[in-house]
Design a protein around this motif. Structure first.
Motif, PDB file in Angstrom:
ATOM      1  N   UNK A  53      39.050  41.260  43.078  1.00 44.25           N
ATOM      2  CA  UNK A  53      39.723  40.042  42.612  1.00 44.25           C
ATOM      3  C   UNK A  53      40.380  40.279  41.258  1.00 44.25           C
ATOM      4  N   UNK A  54      39.698  41.020  40.395  1.00 43.49           N
ATOM      5  CA  UNK A  54      40.262  41.327  39.076  1.00 43.49           C
ATOM      6  C   UNK A  54      41.494  42.214  39.214  1.00 43.49           C
ATOM      7  N   UNK A  55      41.408  43.205  40.094  1.00 45.79           N
ATOM      8  CA  UNK A  55      42.545  44.114  40.297  1.00 45.79           C
ATOM      9  C   UNK A  55      43.767  43.358  40.814  1.00 45.79           C
ATOM     10  N   UNK A  56      43.513  42.314  41.593  1.00 44.10           N
ATOM     11  CA  UNK A  56      44.606  41.489  42.131  1.00 44.10           C
ATOM     12  C   UNK A  56      45.025  40.390  41.161  1.00 44.10           C
ATOM     13  N   UNK A  57      44.319  40.315  40.026  1.00 41.75           N
ATOM     14  CA  UNK A  57      44.584  39.306  38.997  1.00 41.75           C
ATOM     15  C   UNK A  57      44.565  37.888  39.556  1.00 41.75           C
ATOM     16  N   UNK A  58      43.597  37.641  40.446  1.00 43.30           N
ATOM     17  CA  UNK A  58      43.441  36.341  41.084  1.00 43.30           C
ATOM     18  C   UNK A  58      42.331  35.579  40.358  1.00 43.30           C
ATOM     19  N   UNK A  59      42.728  34.712  39.430  1.00 44.72           N
ATOM     20  CA  UNK A  59      41.743  34.024  38.582  1.00 44.72           C
ATOM     21  C   UNK A  59      40.747  33.203  39.381  1.00 44.72           C
ATOM     22  N   UNK A  60      41.221  32.469  40.384  1.00 43.00           N
ATOM     23  CA  UNK A  60      40.311  31.634  41.170  1.00 43.00           C
ATOM     24  C   UNK A  60      39.259  32.493  41.866  1.00 43.00           C
ATOM     25  N   UNK A  61      39.662  33.624  42.406  1.00 42.47           N
ATOM     26  CA  UNK A  61      38.718  34.524  43.067  1.00 42.47           C
ATOM     27  C   UNK A  61      37.795  35.201  42.056  1.00 42.47           C
ATOM     28  N   UNK A  62      38.303  35.507  40.879  1.00 47.15           N
ATOM     29  CA  UNK A  62      37.454  36.086  39.830  1.00 47.15           C
ATOM     30  C   UNK A  62      36.334  35.109  39.483  1.00 47.15           C
ATOM     31  N   UNK A  63      36.686  33.846  39.338  1.00 48.92           N
ATOM     32  CA  UNK A  63      35.681  32.827  39.026  1.00 48.92           C
ATOM     33  C   UNK A  63      34.669  32.715  40.163  1.00 48.92           C
ATOM     34  N   UNK A  64      35.160  32.618  41.384  1.00 52.10           N
ATOM     35  CA  UNK A  64      34.285  32.461  42.542  1.00 52.10           C
ATOM     36  C   UNK A  64      33.372  33.673  42.725  1.00 52.10           C
ATOM     37  N   UNK A  65      33.919  34.861  42.645  1.00 51.69           N
ATOM     38  CA  UNK A  65      33.126  36.069  42.830  1.00 51.69           C
ATOM     39  C   UNK A  65      32.155  36.286  41.664  1.00 51.69           C
ATOM     40  N   UNK A  66      32.539  35.856  40.467  1.00 52.26           N
ATOM     41  CA  UNK A  66      31.619  35.933  39.322  1.00 52.26           C
ATOM     42  C   UNK A  66      30.393  35.060  39.573  1.00 52.26           C
ATOM     43  N   UNK A  67      30.624  33.856  40.098  1.00 49.00           N
ATOM     44  CA  UNK A  67      29.508  32.964  40.417  1.00 49.00           C
ATOM     45  C   UNK A  67      28.617  33.584  41.490  1.00 49.00           C
ATOM     46  N   UNK A  68      29.236  34.181  42.521  1.00 49.40           N
ATOM     47  CA  UNK A  68      28.454  34.842  43.567  1.00 49.40           C
ATOM     48  C   UNK A  68      27.627  35.989  42.993  1.00 49.40           C
TER      49      UNK A  68
END
Length: 110
Positions: A53-68
């Protein structure tokens, strides 16, 4: 303690309580039933998903995956009888150290 740390502590207490529940009703209890290797695998998977998600610079996914990742990390801690306070203490020991100095000190120990 900040509300964010309190939230992490509450998450930890919740996953810790699930250790004694049946796996029929709880995903967390199912992870515990599958054992340490499965829990570690899930932490790894979530770390990879966060990195992607970080490599794709997708903030929403970064937040979601961080929570996971934080959730699965708490399961791993509880499974290993590690408390958030133990991790906070380690972070406090490192506070104020340069990352390079801290990394070098770990090499000296091992």
């Amino acid at each position: 303690m900040s509300s964010q740390a309190e939230m992490l502590d509450r998450l930890y207490e919740t996953v810790l309580a699930r250790k004694t529940e049946t796996s029929e009703n709880s995903y967390t209890a199912r992870l515990y039933a599958k054992g340490t290797k499965k829990i570690a695998q899930k932490v790894g998977e979530e770390g990879v998903e966060l990195s992607l998600a970080a490599a794709l610079e997708n903030k929403a996914e970064i937040v979601s995956e961080s929570a996971d990742l934080l959730y699965h990390m708490c399961v791993l801690w509880a499974n290993a009888d590690i408390t958030p306070d133990m991790v906070y203490a380690e972070l406090a020991k490192r506070e104020g150290l340069s990352g390079l100095d801290e990394k070098a000190s770990r090499k000296e120990k091992g």
